[in-house]
Design an enzyme around this catalytic site. Structure first.
Site, mmCIF file in Angstrom:
data_model
loop_
_atom_site.group_PDB
_atom_site.id
_atom_site.type_symbol
_atom_site.label_atom_id
_atom_site.label_comp_id
_atom_site.label_asym_id
_atom_site.label_seq_id
_atom_site.Cartn_x
_atom_site.Cartn_y
_atom_site.Cartn_z
ATOM 1 C CG HIS A 4 -9.423 -10.459 50.877
ATOM 2 N ND1 HIS A 4 -9.554 -11.349 51.750
ATOM 3 C CD2 HIS A 4 -9.837 -11.148 49.767
ATOM 4 C CE1 HIS A 4 -9.687 -12.587 51.045
ATOM 5 N NE2 HIS A 4 -9.507 -12.335 49.586
ATOM 6 C CG ASP A 13 -8.146 -10.553 55.074
ATOM 7 O OD1 ASP A 13 -8.343 -12.540 54.968
ATOM 8 O OD2 ASP A 13 -9.536 -10.348 54.324
#
Ligand code: UDP
Length: 452
Positions: A22, A116
């Site tokens: 990520h 995110d």
């Protein structure tokens, strides 16, 4: 893109989810946006897995106290970790942003928070502080679209997923089968399902970003655009758009490049199951013998934690090193992008994380696909079944492994797969050139943020 010259820069705050798969695309996105000259970038990051700030790109970093105990940090229960981070980081993020705003003059006001999707506390704080925010998902469009179907599938009685239906196509989500679903055989799916649903909500976000490419995912992207009421940007592959940057949480073993220099063109198999997947000891031993018996040179990443309950590099089977000799190299962590770009690498045996898949496609390296959990199954299905650039290997058994490697690296079918991957690479790389879809999308995003 032209430098902004004396135009004032907008300030972006990025909120990554603190795992390698990520962090990489979020920092790449930040670097790509910063390189346009329009933005300064601050990264608000949990103290957990805090990245090395000494290497480029040079962003400002805002450490977020995350309240994780040592037991939380060493746990392999990633769902619980993420749920805790969302609860624990909200107040510290709110406070840090408030202080940041007090310190900065009007010229440097925060234009936008890009977070995110798994770090949805950032959306809640943005809403409270009335700062525009944009959700960024680091997975594929096909995987994202599965999240939107859970409610319907639950109503239609398909969830919990049943083994008897594993091979059936999911209504409305072809070519995915039930066994390709991120929830399939996921321990703790009762916690994962609400997390996935929540992380996929746009909430107050004014746009949706994905690290993908129109030519790869035209149809899932079209579906998502119909489902979301906000502008949708497909900007990928980000690692090829952003200036080179280093965001590894583990030290990269550069010596493997010297070893690769000694191997023949397209001869070597690169093997890595990414940063979080783990296997049991039996599977590890089968992998080792499959590689030992395959007769091809190989570079194998055995990172700490790969084998559940052991430090695997020390657990290679007796006799493995003698049989393999100089033909194989086992390391703890690779400079993966450099490895995949190396001309001696002829195939990638991968868990099919989305970053690894994009990195392999971008270098035209055909794949052996062994998905372990979550979105890896969706990616593996697309790689093997839709783009047909990878062979599926689901059975971790030495004979099967040896056969798959030989088929891809020494057989006729392998040649066809390699050719398809070369063609796909060409299309993907075209998208980041001037006038290409990802190039255009990045420029539209810059304009859009500047207009907020
Ligand atoms: N990676 C790396 N060295 C390694 C293994 C992986 O730099 O030895 C990087 C890889 O290039 C990718 C990321 O770690 O960018 C892994 O992300 P991915 O989405 O493929 O899988 P995840 O780790 O999230 O399961």
């Amino acid at each position: 893109m032209a430098n902004a010259g004396d135009r004032r820069q907008h300030h972006l705050v990025l909120v990554p989810c603190p795992y390698q798969g990520h962090l990489n695309p979020m920092l790449q996105l930040g670097a790509a946006l910063q390189s346009t000259g329009s933005f300064s970038v601050t990264v608000a990051h949990t103290e957990f897995h805090f990245p090395n700030q000494s290497s480029p790109p040079h962003f400002d970093f805002l450490p977020l106290p995350d309240g994780l105990s040592d037991a939380d940090k060493s746990s392999r229960d990633f769902v619980s970790q993420i749920l805790k981070l969302n609860v624990n980081c909200k107040a510290s993020f709110h406070e840090s942003l408030t202080r940041l705003r007090e310190r900065t003059d009007r010229q440097d006001e925060i234009a936008c928070i890009i977070y995110d999707g798994l770090m949805y506390f950032a959306e809640e704080v943005a809403r409270e502080l009335k700062i525009p925010c944009i959700v960024f998902r680091t997975c594929s469009a096909a995987n994202t679209s599965t999240y939107n179907e859970y409610n319907r599938l639950q109503e239609e009685g398909f969830i919990p997923l049943q083994d008897s239906k594993a091979l059936e196509l999911v209504p409305g989500l072809h070519p995915l089968r039930f066994k390709d679903f991120p929830l399939y055989k996921f321990e703790g799916s009762e916690k994962l399902l609400p997390l996935l649903k929540r992380s996929n909500q746009v909430g107050s976000s004014v746009a949706y970003l994905l690290n993908t490419i129109e030519c790869l995912e035209e149809s899932p992207l079209m579906k998502l655009r119909q489902e979301y009421p906000v502008p949708f940007f497909a900007i990928g592959p980000l690692h090829k758009i952003a200036p080179p940057l280093s965001s590894s949480l583990i030290e990269e073993d550069e010596s493997c490049i010297t070893w690769l220099n000694k191997q023949a063109k397209n001869s070597t198999l690169y093997v890595s199951l990414g940063s979080v997947a783990s296997i049991d000891e039996k599977e590890f031993v089968e992998m080792a013998w499959g590689l030992a018996n395959c007769e091809q040179p190989f570079l194998w990443v055995v990172r700490p934690g790969l084998v559940r309950g052991s430090d695997a590099i020390d657990r290679l089977p007796n006799g493995f090193a003698e049989i393999v000799g100089e033909r194989g190299r086992v390391i703890k962590w690779a400079p993966q992008q450099k490895v995949l770009a190396h001309e001696s690498v002829g195939a990638f045996w991968s868990h099919c994380g989305w970053n690894s898949s994009l990195e392999s496609i971008s270098e035209g390296v055909p794949m052996i696909c062994t998905p372990c959990f979550g979105d890896q199954r969706v990616n593996a299905r697309y790689l093997s079944h839709v783009w047909k650039v990878g062979l599926l290997l689901e059975d971790m058994e030495r004979g099967e492994i040896e056969r798959a490697i030989k088929k891809l690296m020494a057989g006729e079918e392998g040649e066809i797969t390699r050719q398809r991957m070369t063609d796909l690479k060409r299309e993907v790389m075209h998208s980041i050139k001037e006038g290409g879809s990802s190039y255009n999308s990045l420029h539209e995003l810059v304009k859009y943020i500047n207009s907020l």
